[in-house]
Design a protein around this motif. Sequence first.
Motif, PDB file in Angstrom:
ATOM      1  N   LEU A   1       0.923  -1.179   0.080  1.00  0.00           N
ATOM      2  CA  LEU A   1       0.024   0.195   0.033  1.00  0.00           C
ATOM      3  C   LEU A   1       0.903   1.285  -0.176  1.00  0.00           C
ATOM      4  CD1 LEU A   1      -2.794  -1.067   2.535  1.00  0.00           C
ATOM      5  CD2 LEU A   1      -3.221   0.036   0.223  1.00  0.00           C
ATOM      6  N   SER A   2       0.275   2.284  -0.506  1.00  0.00           N
ATOM      7  CA  SER A   2       0.917   3.649  -0.491  1.00  0.00           C
ATOM      8  C   SER A   2       0.755   4.141   1.028  1.00  0.00           C
ATOM      9  CB  SER A   2       0.600   4.464  -1.621  1.00  0.00           C
ATOM     10  OG  SER A   2      -0.562   5.098  -0.927  1.00  0.00           O
ATOM     11  N   PRO A   3       1.912   4.998   1.314  1.00  0.00           N
ATOM     12  CA  PRO A   3       1.627   5.772   2.804  1.00  0.00           C
ATOM     13  C   PRO A   3       0.479   6.376   2.732  1.00  0.00           C
ATOM     14  CG  PRO A   3       3.897   5.809   1.825  1.00  0.00           C
ATOM     15  CD  PRO A   3       3.245   5.177   0.847  1.00  0.00           C
ATOM     16  N   SER A   4      -0.067   7.231   1.613  1.00  0.00           N
ATOM     17  CA  SER A   4      -1.170   7.848   1.886  1.00  0.00           C
ATOM     18  C   SER A   4      -2.513   7.094   1.840  1.00  0.00           C
ATOM     19  CB  SER A   4      -1.240   8.838   0.602  1.00  0.00           C
ATOM     20  OG  SER A   4      -1.226   8.332  -0.648  1.00  0.00           O
ATOM     21  N   ALA A   5      -2.480   6.198   1.191  1.00  0.00           N
ATOM     22  CA  ALA A   5      -3.486   5.126   1.250  1.00  0.00           C
ATOM     23  C   ALA A   5      -3.953   4.486   2.560  1.00  0.00           C
ATOM     24  CB  ALA A   5      -3.516   4.158   0.191  1.00  0.00           C
ATOM     25  N   LEU A   6      -2.253   4.372   3.047  1.00  0.00           N
ATOM     26  CA  LEU A   6      -2.437   3.549   4.538  1.00  0.00           C
ATOM     27  C   LEU A   6      -2.970   4.656   5.536  1.00  0.00           C
ATOM     28  CD1 LEU A   6      -1.593   0.855   5.459  1.00  0.00           C
ATOM     29  CD2 LEU A   6       0.522   1.830   5.623  1.00  0.00           C
ATOM     30  N   ALA A   7      -2.434   6.062   5.421  1.00  0.00           N
ATOM     31  CA  ALA A   7      -2.982   7.128   6.379  1.00  0.00           C
ATOM     32  C   ALA A   7      -4.589   7.253   6.332  1.00  0.00           C
ATOM     33  CB  ALA A   7      -2.289   8.226   5.955  1.00  0.00           C
ATOM     34  N   ARG A   8      -5.040   7.050   5.120  1.00  0.00           N
ATOM     35  CA  ARG A   8      -6.495   7.402   4.997  1.00  0.00           C
ATOM     36  C   ARG A   8      -7.163   6.149   5.826  1.00  0.00           C
ATOM     37  NH1 ARG A   8      -5.356   9.551  -0.020  1.00  0.00           N
ATOM     38  NH2 ARG A   8      -5.239   7.514  -1.103  1.00  0.00           N
ATOM     39  N   ARG A   9      -6.666   4.920   5.581  1.00  0.00           N
ATOM     40  CA  ARG A   9      -7.280   3.590   6.166  1.00  0.00           C
ATOM     41  C   ARG A   9      -7.247   3.637   7.714  1.00  0.00           C
ATOM     42  NH1 ARG A   9      -8.389  -1.532   3.373  1.00  0.00           N
ATOM     43  NH2 ARG A   9      -7.896  -1.527   1.148  1.00  0.00           N
ATOM     44  N   ALA A  10      -6.006   4.138   8.064  1.00  0.00           N
ATOM     45  CA  ALA A  10      -5.903   4.377   9.608  1.00  0.00           C
ATOM     46  C   ALA A  10      -6.472   5.492  10.212  1.00  0.00           C
ATOM     47  CB  ALA A  10      -4.545   3.953   9.890  1.00  0.00           C
ATOM     48  N   GLY A  11      -6.909   6.506   9.581  1.00  0.00           N
ATOM     49  CA  GLY A  11      -7.318   7.626  10.002  1.00  0.00           C
ATOM     50  C   GLY A  11      -6.351   8.427  10.654  1.00  0.00           C
ATOM     51  N   LEU A  12      -5.089   8.405  10.187  1.00  0.00           N
ATOM     52  CA  LEU A  12      -4.076   9.246  10.470  1.00  0.00           C
ATOM     53  C   LEU A  12      -3.505  10.393   9.378  1.00  0.00           C
ATOM     54  CD1 LEU A  12      -3.767   7.303  12.698  1.00  0.00           C
ATOM     55  CD2 LEU A  12      -1.607   6.512  11.881  1.00  0.00           C
ATOM     56  N   HIS A  13      -2.666  11.287   9.915  1.00  0.00           N
ATOM     57  CA  HIS A  13      -2.287  12.365   9.161  1.00  0.00           C
ATOM     58  C   HIS A  13      -1.320  11.786   8.346  1.00  0.00           C
ATOM     59  CE1 HIS A  13      -0.256  16.247   8.167  1.00  0.00           C
ATOM     60  NE2 HIS A  13      -1.569  16.903   8.536  1.00  0.00           N
ATOM     61  N   PRO A  14      -0.927  12.272   7.234  1.00  0.00           N
ATOM     62  CA  PRO A  14       0.134  11.487   6.343  1.00  0.00           C
ATOM     63  C   PRO A  14       1.609  11.960   6.871  1.00  0.00           C
ATOM     64  CG  PRO A  14      -1.529  13.097   4.943  1.00  0.00           C
ATOM     65  CD  PRO A  14      -2.132  12.932   6.325  1.00  0.00           C
ATOM     66  N   ALA A  15       1.728  13.022   7.626  1.00  0.00           N
ATOM     67  CA  ALA A  15       2.912  13.369   8.368  1.00  0.00           C
ATOM     68  C   ALA A  15       3.084  12.475   9.347  1.00  0.00           C
ATOM     69  CB  ALA A  15       3.026  14.658   8.597  1.00  0.00           C
ATOM     70  N   THR A  16       2.012  11.929  10.028  1.00  0.00           N
ATOM     71  CA  THR A  16       2.179  10.861  11.162  1.00  0.00           C
ATOM     72  C   THR A  16       2.610   9.661  10.622  1.00  0.00           C
ATOM     73  OG1 THR A  16       0.567  12.185  12.260  1.00  0.00           O
ATOM     74  CG2 THR A  16       1.012   9.951  12.991  1.00  0.00           C
ATOM     75  N   MET A  17       2.166   9.440   9.348  1.00  0.00           N
ATOM     76  CA  MET A  17       2.342   8.224   8.801  1.00  0.00           C
ATOM     77  C   MET A  17       3.814   8.042   8.629  1.00  0.00           C
ATOM     78  SD  MET A  17       1.069   5.436   7.918  1.00  0.00           S
ATOM     79  CE  MET A  17      -0.446   5.726   8.198  1.00  0.00           C
ATOM     80  N   THR A  18       4.416   9.161   8.119  1.00  0.00           N
ATOM     81  CA  THR A  18       5.822   9.063   7.898  1.00  0.00           C
ATOM     82  C   THR A  18       6.722   8.225   9.121  1.00  0.00           C
ATOM     83  OG1 THR A  18       5.681  10.662   6.148  1.00  0.00           O
ATOM     84  CG2 THR A  18       7.832  10.533   7.147  1.00  0.00           C
ATOM     85  N   GLY A  19       6.207   9.098  10.209  1.00  0.00           N
ATOM     86  CA  GLY A  19       6.891   8.417  11.595  1.00  0.00           C
ATOM     87  C   GLY A  19       6.577   7.219  11.804  1.00  0.00           C
ATOM     88  N   VAL A  20       5.331   6.693  11.636  1.00  0.00           N
ATOM     89  CA  VAL A  20       5.099   5.304  11.800  1.00  0.00           C
ATOM     90  C   VAL A  20       5.837   4.505  10.929  1.00  0.00           C
ATOM     91  CG1 VAL A  20       3.241   3.774  11.666  1.00  0.00           C
ATOM     92  CG2 VAL A  20       2.785   6.026  12.474  1.00  0.00           C
ATOM     93  N   LEU A  21       5.859   4.677   9.696  1.00  0.00           N
ATOM     94  CA  LEU A  21       6.729   4.043   8.654  1.00  0.00           C
ATOM     95  C   LEU A  21       8.108   4.015   9.100  1.00  0.00           C
ATOM     96  CD1 LEU A  21       4.907   4.846   5.344  1.00  0.00           C
ATOM     97  CD2 LEU A  21       4.528   2.742   6.715  1.00  0.00           C
ATOM     98  N   ASP A  22       8.485   5.029   9.521  1.00  0.00           N
ATOM     99  CA  ASP A  22      10.063   5.168  10.077  1.00  0.00           C
ATOM    100  C   ASP A  22      10.479   4.089  11.267  1.00  0.00           C
ATOM    101  OD1 ASP A  22      10.584   7.009   8.128  1.00  0.00           O
ATOM    102  OD2 ASP A  22      10.537   8.532   9.686  1.00  0.00           O
ATOM    103  N   ARG A  23       9.356   4.055  12.132  1.00  0.00           N
ATOM    104  CA  ARG A  23       9.500   3.086  13.202  1.00  0.00           C
ATOM    105  C   ARG A  23       9.461   1.833  12.714  1.00  0.00           C
ATOM    106  NH1 ARG A  23       6.755   7.047  16.005  1.00  0.00           N
ATOM    107  NH2 ARG A  23       4.680   6.167  15.615  1.00  0.00           N
ATOM    108  N   LEU A  24       8.324   1.364  11.823  1.00  0.00           N
ATOM    109  CA  LEU A  24       8.332  -0.098  11.387  1.00  0.00           C
ATOM    110  C   LEU A  24       9.431  -0.275  10.548  1.00  0.00           C
ATOM    111  CD1 LEU A  24       4.497  -0.095  10.388  1.00  0.00           C
ATOM    112  CD2 LEU A  24       5.389  -1.020  12.326  1.00  0.00           C
ATOM    113  N   GLN A  25      10.037   0.419   9.576  1.00  0.00           N
ATOM    114  CA  GLN A  25      11.148  -0.022   9.035  1.00  0.00           C
ATOM    115  C   GLN A  25      12.322  -0.200   9.905  1.00  0.00           C
ATOM    116  OE1 GLN A  25      12.148   3.188   5.937  1.00  0.00           O
ATOM    117  NE2 GLN A  25      12.682   1.314   4.712  1.00  0.00           N
ATOM    118  N   ARG A  26      12.669   0.729  10.630  1.00  0.00           N
ATOM    119  CA  ARG A  26      13.813   0.864  11.581  1.00  0.00           C
ATOM    120  C   ARG A  26      13.582  -0.720  12.411  1.00  0.00           C
ATOM    121  NH1 ARG A  26      13.154   4.203  15.828  1.00  0.00           N
ATOM    122  NH2 ARG A  26      12.428   5.759  14.313  1.00  0.00           N
ATOM    123  N   GLY A  27      12.261  -1.439  12.704  1.00  0.00           N
ATOM    124  CA  GLY A  27      12.275  -2.327  13.569  1.00  0.00           C
ATOM    125  C   GLY A  27      12.379  -3.631  12.434  1.00  0.00           C
ATOM    126  N   GLY A  28      12.563  -3.317  11.178  1.00  0.00           N
ATOM    127  CA  GLY A  28      12.564  -4.384  10.068  1.00  0.00           C
ATOM    128  C   GLY A  28      11.426  -5.044   9.821  1.00  0.00           C
TER     129      GLY A  28
END
Lengths: 166, 166
Positions: free
Chosen positions: A66-93
């Motif tokens: 999924l794209s970050p923005s689609a994910l943000a829409r589905r999760a009800g999150l701000h796109p900029a917040t999603m960047t942080g979420v994905l950073d954490r998920l990526q850092r954690g592998g």
Amino acid sequence: MSSVPSQNGEPADSGRQRRRLTAGIKGSLRDLSNQLSLLNHHVGARVELKDADLDCLDLVNRHGPLSPSALARRAGLHPATMTGVLDRLQRGGWIAREPDPADRRAVAVRALRSRNAELFGLYEGMNAAMDDICAGYSDAELELLGDFLRRTTSAGRHAADELANG
Amino acid sequence: MSSVPSQNGEPADSGRQRRRLTAGIKGSLRDLSNQLSLLNHHVGARVELKDADLDCLDLVNRHGPLSPSALARRAGLHPATMTGVLDRLQRGGWIAREPDPADRRAVAVRALRSRNAELFGLYEGMNAAMDDICAGYSDAELELLGDFLRRTTSAGRHAADELANG
DNA sequence: AGCGTATCATATGAGTTCCGTACCATCGCA
DNA sequence: TGCGATGGTACGGAACTCATATGATACGCT
């Protein structure tokens, strides 16, 4: 497709009983929602993930890349917040960000399966309990239950959409 | 683990069907949990409450006056975090902190009903949809559904406890 | 009764997260 | 080809979380 409603040409008293049953369903649903959130919260704590992070990971695991923005829409999150979420998920592998060949602005978020066994292990207790519970029902009953759950989910989606857009 | 022979005298195919049904239930349950969380998130956004705040408010509404620490345990939050949650809820006029006559260290968190109609209104769409869904089931079916939900909730509680303590 | 320990709620402060805004690259379309 | 729209992310201030400390009170043990 499976649940067959029964008509109610029943005694006058049945209205009250019915309301009690319906209210009970709704109350149980709230309890269930709270409890599952709490379970997710504890699972998340074990792998150093916020609740929202885990939600997003689940979405990616379940609904493919999924794209970050689609994910943000589905999760009800701000796109900029999603960047942080994905950073954490990526850092954690947990996920990888891949370029989308079709659109060079876009990014495809793909779930890495490497740590999924770990997650599965944390849900194992719940998983086994659900197997136990389901084992007590007939096939027809399971279909009834599944149908109810899907319809309720759909109702939730509709209600949420209405709040978000309407 | 893709082909396990059926152990009893049932048709050879029935084990697979059963697993499919059970897996379907578990998947639907995850979807439902996500969707209800999202609904709560949107409701919370309308009244300027975080997800956790709304959870706590629900707990107080449902399980009567509670102490902050008991609330923190139930919600899986740090006690110091609960102070902030309660501050927000109190500032918004959702709850009141009362002294506990039995223990002068303790505080009883009581739900104020004044803003409950507002909340109820936000859940109105979901509420009506659930009434519709339930209307299609017989009393016996509703009992079956309610029982399933309660058992699943209990399983979730047990699994969460195990993660938290065990 | 008296003392020590446990518990309760909260203050404090460091670290983290959220989100409005801005920015640049890229797309779709006229 | 140019222009508005869209995608993802950097930035910065405000808000949140949580470990620890604190002060008040309760409880257990002798």
